[in-house]
Design an enzyme around this catalytic site. Structure first.
Site, PDB file in Angstrom:
ATOM      1  N   ASN A  52      35.572  19.299 -10.935  1.00  0.00           N
ATOM      2  CA  ASN A  52      35.353  20.307 -11.797  1.00  0.00           C
ATOM      3  C   ASN A  52      35.223  19.828 -13.261  1.00  0.00           C
ATOM      4  O   ASN A  52      34.566  20.390 -14.166  1.00  0.00           O
ATOM      5  CB  ASN A  52      36.487  21.659 -11.911  1.00  0.00           C
ATOM      6  CG  ASN A  52      37.897  20.925 -12.219  1.00  0.00           C
ATOM      7  OD1 ASN A  52      37.884  19.788 -11.750  1.00  0.00           O
ATOM      8  ND2 ASN A  52      38.745  21.711 -12.938  1.00  0.00           N
ATOM      9  N   HIS A  78      37.060  -6.539 -24.037  1.00  0.00           N
ATOM     10  CA  HIS A  78      35.870  -6.171 -24.480  1.00  0.00           C
ATOM     11  C   HIS A  78      35.601  -4.582 -24.100  1.00  0.00           C
ATOM     12  O   HIS A  78      35.278  -4.522 -22.786  1.00  0.00           O
ATOM     13  CB  HIS A  78      34.597  -6.773 -23.959  1.00  0.00           C
ATOM     14  CG  HIS A  78      34.558  -8.232 -24.392  1.00  0.00           C
ATOM     15  ND1 HIS A  78      33.984  -9.202 -23.936  1.00  0.00           N
ATOM     16  CD2 HIS A  78      35.018  -8.994 -25.306  1.00  0.00           C
ATOM     17  CE1 HIS A  78      33.905 -10.664 -24.543  1.00  0.00           C
ATOM     18  NE2 HIS A  78      34.868 -10.352 -25.489  1.00  0.00           N
ATOM     19  N   GLU A  79      35.866  -3.540 -24.692  1.00  0.00           N
ATOM     20  CA  GLU A  79      35.263  -2.360 -24.495  1.00  0.00           C
ATOM     21  C   GLU A  79      33.831  -2.315 -24.978  1.00  0.00           C
ATOM     22  O   GLU A  79      33.447  -2.487 -26.059  1.00  0.00           O
ATOM     23  CB  GLU A  79      36.197  -1.206 -25.212  1.00  0.00           C
ATOM     24  CG  GLU A  79      35.733   0.127 -24.837  1.00  0.00           C
ATOM     25  CD  GLU A  79      35.386   0.522 -23.355  1.00  0.00           C
ATOM     26  OE1 GLU A  79      36.015   0.584 -22.794  1.00  0.00           O
ATOM     27  OE2 GLU A  79      34.010   0.619 -23.266  1.00  0.00           O
ATOM     28  N   HIS A  96      35.930  -3.099 -15.560  1.00  0.00           N
ATOM     29  CA  HIS A  96      36.557  -1.632 -15.397  1.00  0.00           C
ATOM     30  C   HIS A  96      35.396  -0.602 -15.589  1.00  0.00           C
ATOM     31  O   HIS A  96      34.466  -0.712 -16.345  1.00  0.00           O
ATOM     32  CB  HIS A  96      37.640  -1.400 -16.453  1.00  0.00           C
ATOM     33  CG  HIS A  96      39.049  -1.711 -15.843  1.00  0.00           C
ATOM     34  ND1 HIS A  96      40.288  -0.899 -15.905  1.00  0.00           N
ATOM     35  CD2 HIS A  96      39.372  -3.011 -15.394  1.00  0.00           C
ATOM     36  CE1 HIS A  96      41.178  -1.658 -15.500  1.00  0.00           C
ATOM     37  NE2 HIS A  96      40.717  -2.985 -15.162  1.00  0.00           N
ATOM     38  N   GLU A  97      35.294   0.397 -15.017  1.00  0.00           N
ATOM     39  CA  GLU A  97      34.408   1.501 -14.727  1.00  0.00           C
ATOM     40  C   GLU A  97      33.110   1.030 -14.331  1.00  0.00           C
ATOM     41  O   GLU A  97      32.042   1.335 -14.597  1.00  0.00           O
ATOM     42  CB  GLU A  97      34.292   2.417 -16.161  1.00  0.00           C
ATOM     43  CG  GLU A  97      35.332   2.870 -16.605  1.00  0.00           C
ATOM     44  CD  GLU A  97      36.373   2.139 -17.667  1.00  0.00           C
ATOM     45  OE1 GLU A  97      35.751   1.080 -18.337  1.00  0.00           O
ATOM     46  OE2 GLU A  97      37.588   2.147 -17.488  1.00  0.00           O
ATOM     47  N   GLU A 126      46.399   4.205 -14.510  1.00  0.00           N
ATOM     48  CA  GLU A 126      46.263   5.099 -15.822  1.00  0.00           C
ATOM     49  C   GLU A 126      46.368   6.601 -15.665  1.00  0.00           C
ATOM     50  O   GLU A 126      47.008   7.333 -16.550  1.00  0.00           O
ATOM     51  CB  GLU A 126      45.020   4.412 -16.365  1.00  0.00           C
ATOM     52  CG  GLU A 126      43.806   4.831 -15.718  1.00  0.00           C
ATOM     53  CD  GLU A 126      42.648   4.264 -16.492  1.00  0.00           C
ATOM     54  OE1 GLU A 126      42.678   3.609 -17.413  1.00  0.00           O
ATOM     55  OE2 GLU A 126      41.558   4.769 -15.984  1.00  0.00           O
TER      56      GLU A 126
HETATM   57  C1  NOJ Z   1      39.657   2.637 -19.418  1.00  0.00           C
HETATM   58  C2  NOJ Z   1      40.306   1.407 -18.567  1.00  0.00           C
HETATM   59  O1  NOJ Z   1      40.470   1.550 -17.198  1.00  0.00           O
HETATM   60  C3  NOJ Z   1      41.674   1.167 -19.335  1.00  0.00           C
HETATM   61  O2  NOJ Z   1      42.393   0.215 -18.519  1.00  0.00           O
HETATM   62  C4  NOJ Z   1      41.394   0.792 -20.723  1.00  0.00           C
HETATM   63  O3  NOJ Z   1      42.705   0.536 -21.226  1.00  0.00           O
HETATM   64  C5  NOJ Z   1      40.837   1.815 -21.524  1.00  0.00           C
HETATM   65  N1  NOJ Z   1      39.481   2.185 -20.463  1.00  0.00           N
HETATM   66  C6  NOJ Z   1      40.253   1.779 -22.838  1.00  0.00           C
HETATM   67  O4  NOJ Z   1      39.009   1.390 -23.181  1.00  0.00           O
END
Ligand code: NOJ
Ligand code: CA
Length: 716
Positions: free
Chosen positions: A226, A429-430, A498-499, A523
């Site tokens: 949802n 690196h985000e 990640h993601e 998380e």
């Molecule tokens: C999502 C990630 O899974 C997590 O580990 C990270 O800390 C955050 N994004 C921050 O960008």
């Protein structure tokens, strides 16, 4: 009119031409798994698969809806599908039996033993060629589509000398888009499925267990669904999908080697499935040029959970290691400046109050000292660079430059300090999911890492993909993730994404891909919780494609002790957290909690310090998806074993014979077990009992995991 009559004339001629006797079968090396290829009366390719006498996949169609590109796109005669009118022009067979050594893994050697069948098809109305390659293993099946090169365009032949379509009238397949892949998985029954809804952007769901036919009515109401606006428009599920047939047979559907191709979801149709690829911003599901091929579609079977977990079919279907030198790739145990941000106590963004900014120099030094004292390889620091203050949800193209630190993060000084301490900082690196911005910055970003001595990066893709309209699992995005992995490999950098897209075994080819998230990780213990059975399902689903950076090790179950306003307990016991270091295989393992939460419980922390993340041998002692699993592994190059058991909300009693130990030797077993009163989700979650005893291979251990709990044992 003229064209129509040509097509008609050709179909009458060739409908009767027997080119190859169908059906064609191929048996596994032990002869107990068999794939059958056939064509229907109107030339539709089909396959079926049986395992130990039981039908796993009933006859199911293969093929594509496509659109030709370039000049072809304007030619009305060009067929828009690769689904019917095929004839079988050739059959090739091969056998492989080889053993290869992974750079890191659950065992030191992996055997790839399979029989192969290649069926070469020509669409008789167009002359277009499409091959299907099947590999049959004792435990399952892989198959992929291959589109041969059209260098010899215009000369598609049935058999030497016999032309299918007269010269000049073939419609060679060169550049085309995929409208949809139409691979069916027709099942002989309505199995139980452990599924998460298909989504173009995320895999961070809790699982539902239902019959396949029930999925459409549960789809939108599935846990967390949802909250999503990016579910597939029709009910589909993600892979790896775990199924249990009424007979008890376990069947896993996934894909291997997803390269230059969109990720496949499975559209639910009664109790059957059909492939449903992730589109890009234009709606296209793939842009291909011959010669090219699809990923492998995989079917892994077993009578027991352990059979599924021990299969290496996904890795075996990937290409061998592409790197000549892998000496720089190593398993990594790490701690980090992370959990205080995830729980909400501190921030990624710079705050003038340094205690609120997790990546401040003093806090990082504290973590470096802790890592050095307890033997960790690396310290992850998120939120060290500018951008977090103007990022989330703002959909900006360029947010991060990946090189400019916040004023309270001493980039040079901290790297020098880490070096002195014998540990490394792990880069973060985000990307803000702005894949184009990240590619623009990649050389500078990796360049900075090389200059300062970082050898690994965690790269995140939070938020909607930019450029706008593209999706996390489209062909373009998948190409981006692999581009970053390859660019990192050139510079001897290890990557944890990640993601990003769920893995399909590419870590065999690119072993610098040491981790992926791509599922609901630890998380979420802070973002609303994970189900207590979550980690008894993930090994059968997400982990089939490769290791997960699950980030276990939360010792302080009461999150209000970390972030005062977070009134929540995590959904496992402390020993359940320890078990995950064995049951959730990864060459990259985090001890995710705060140093002070470990310092209060150094006796239990000893297990995290001791447990390796690279192995010579692995045995799956018991495994019931959704209920419990127990795994024992032998440390790489050492006569030490580590055993872990994780269970769901019901608890679990195990009787383990230690017959994996070397005969004639006595080991000291240290047993980390839930205290009798330990329960997930409440104030007794962190209760544990540690015992030591001498054991041999004759010893039988009676071990109890409490609800939401688990246990861990080291044998030295
Ligand atoms: C999502 C990630 O899974 C997590 O580990 C990270 O800390 C955050 N994004 C921050 O960008
Ligand atoms: Ca259960």
């Amino acid at each position: 009119m003229k064209n129509l009559s040509i097509v008609f004339a050709l179909s009458t001629v060739f409908a009767s031409a027997v080119l190859w006797a169908e059906p064609v079968t191929c048996l596994s090396p032990d002869g107990r798994a068999v794939v059958t290829f056939d064509l229907t009366a109107v030339g539709e390719p089909t396959y079926s698969f049986a395992f130990r006498g039981e039908t796993v996949i009933a006859p199911s169609k293969l093929g594509f809806d496509i659109k030709a590109l370039g000049a072809d796109a304007f030619d009305g005669r060009k067929a828009a599908d690769l689904r019917r009118d095929f004839v079988l022009t050739d059959v090739k067979r091969a056998t492989a039996d080889e053993t290869w050594k992974p750079v890191w893994g659950e065992e030191k050697e992996i055997r790839d033993h399979h029989n192969e069948l290649l069926v070469a098809l020509v669409q008789k109305t167009t002359g277009r060629r499409m091959n299907v390659r099947f590999r049959v293993f004792d435990e399952g099946l892989g198959f992929r589509y291959e589109f041969p090169s059209e260098e010899d365009k215009g000369v598609a032949r049935l058999v030497p000398g016999q032309q299918i379509v007269p010269q000049g009238q073939t419609q060679p397949l060169t550049h085309f888009t995929i409208v949809e892949e139409r691979t069916r998985f027709n099942l002989p029954c309505d199995p139980l499925a452990w599924w998460i809804p298909a989504d173009y952007e995320t895999q961070e769901y809790r699982y539902t267990n239902s019959k396949v036919t029930e999925i459409p009515s549960l789809f939108k109401g599935a846990p967390d669904a949802n909250l999503s606006t990016t579910l597939t428009p029709v009910p589909c599920v993600q892979t790896a999908l775990m199924l249990k047939y009424p007979s008890g047979l376990l069947v896993n559907l996934h894909e291997a080697a997803c390269v230059d191709y969109a990720t496949m979801h499975l559209k639910v149709d009664g109790h059957d499935f059909e492939s449903y690829l992730t589109p890009d911003a234009t709606g296209a599901k793939g842009w291909l040029q011959t010669p090219c091929r699809s990923p492998w579609r995989t079917v892994i079977c077993g009578a027991k959970g352990a059979d599924i977990l021990s299969s290496r079919l996904t890795l075996n279907l990937n290409e061998p290691c592409a790197l000549a030198d892998t000496s720089w790739i190593h398993p990594v145990k790490y701690v980090g400046v992370w959990w205080t941000m995830i729980t909400g106590a501190k921030n990624w963004a710079y705050k003038p109050d340094p205690t609120m900014h997790a990546a401040n120099t003093t806090n990082v030094i504290r973590h470096l000292d802790f890592a050095a004292e307890h033997g960790f390889d690396e310290v992850l620091v998120e939120g060290w660079n500018i951008g977090f203050e103007d990022w989330f949800g703002k959909e900006k193209d360029a947010v991060f430059d990946f090189v400019t630190p916040y004023p309270d993060f001493d980039l040079e000084g901290l790297n020098a300090y880490a070096k002195k301490k014998g540990v490394k900082l792990m880069m973060y690196h985000e990307t803000s999911a702005s894949t184009r911005n990240y590619e623009r910055c990649l050389d500078a970003a990796y360049g900075l890492m090389k200059r300062l001595g970082y050898d690994s990066v965690k790269a995140g893709y939070v938020g909607n993909i930019l450029p706008h309209g593209d999706h996390h699992y489209s062909q373009w995005s998948n190409n981006h993730y692999l581009y970053c992995i390859k660019e990192a490999a050139k510079r001897q950098i290890m990557v944890n994404q990640h993601e990003a897209v769920r893995p399909t075994g590419l870590c065999r080819t690119w072993p610098n891909l040491i981790g992926n998230e791509s599922a609901r990780g630890t998380e979420y213990e802070s973002f609303g919780g994970n189900n207590p059975d979550h980690t008894t399902i993930l090994p059968f689903t997400r982990l089939i494609g490769g290791p997960m950076d699950y980030t276990p090790g939360i010792f302080e179950a009461d999150l209000s002790k970390v972030c005062s306003w977070k009134k929540q307990f995590i959904s496992t016991t402390l020993c359940g957290q320890l078990a995950l270091y064995v049951t959730m295989y990864s060459p990259l393992q985090m001890a995710a909690d705060l140093p002070e939460n470990y310092e209060k419980r150094l006796d239990a922390f000893q297990f995290i310090k001791d447990v390796p993340c690279d192995w010579d041998e692995t045995r799956y002692l018991e495994a019931e998806i959704g209920d419990y699993l127990t795994i024992v592994r032998k440390a790489k190059g050492k006569d030490e074993w580590y055993m872990g058991s994780k269970c769901d909300e019901n608890g679990h009693k195990a009787k383990i014979t230690c017959d994996f130990l070397t005969s004639g030797k006595t080991y000291t077993a240290t047993i980390y077990a839930d205290a009798p009163e330990a329960r997930y989700g409440g104030p007794t979650a962190d209760r544990y009992v540690i015992t030591k005893r001498e054991v041999t291979r004759e010893t039988v251990l009676d071990l109890v995991a409490q609800p939401g709990g688990g246990w861990a044992v080291s044998f030295k």
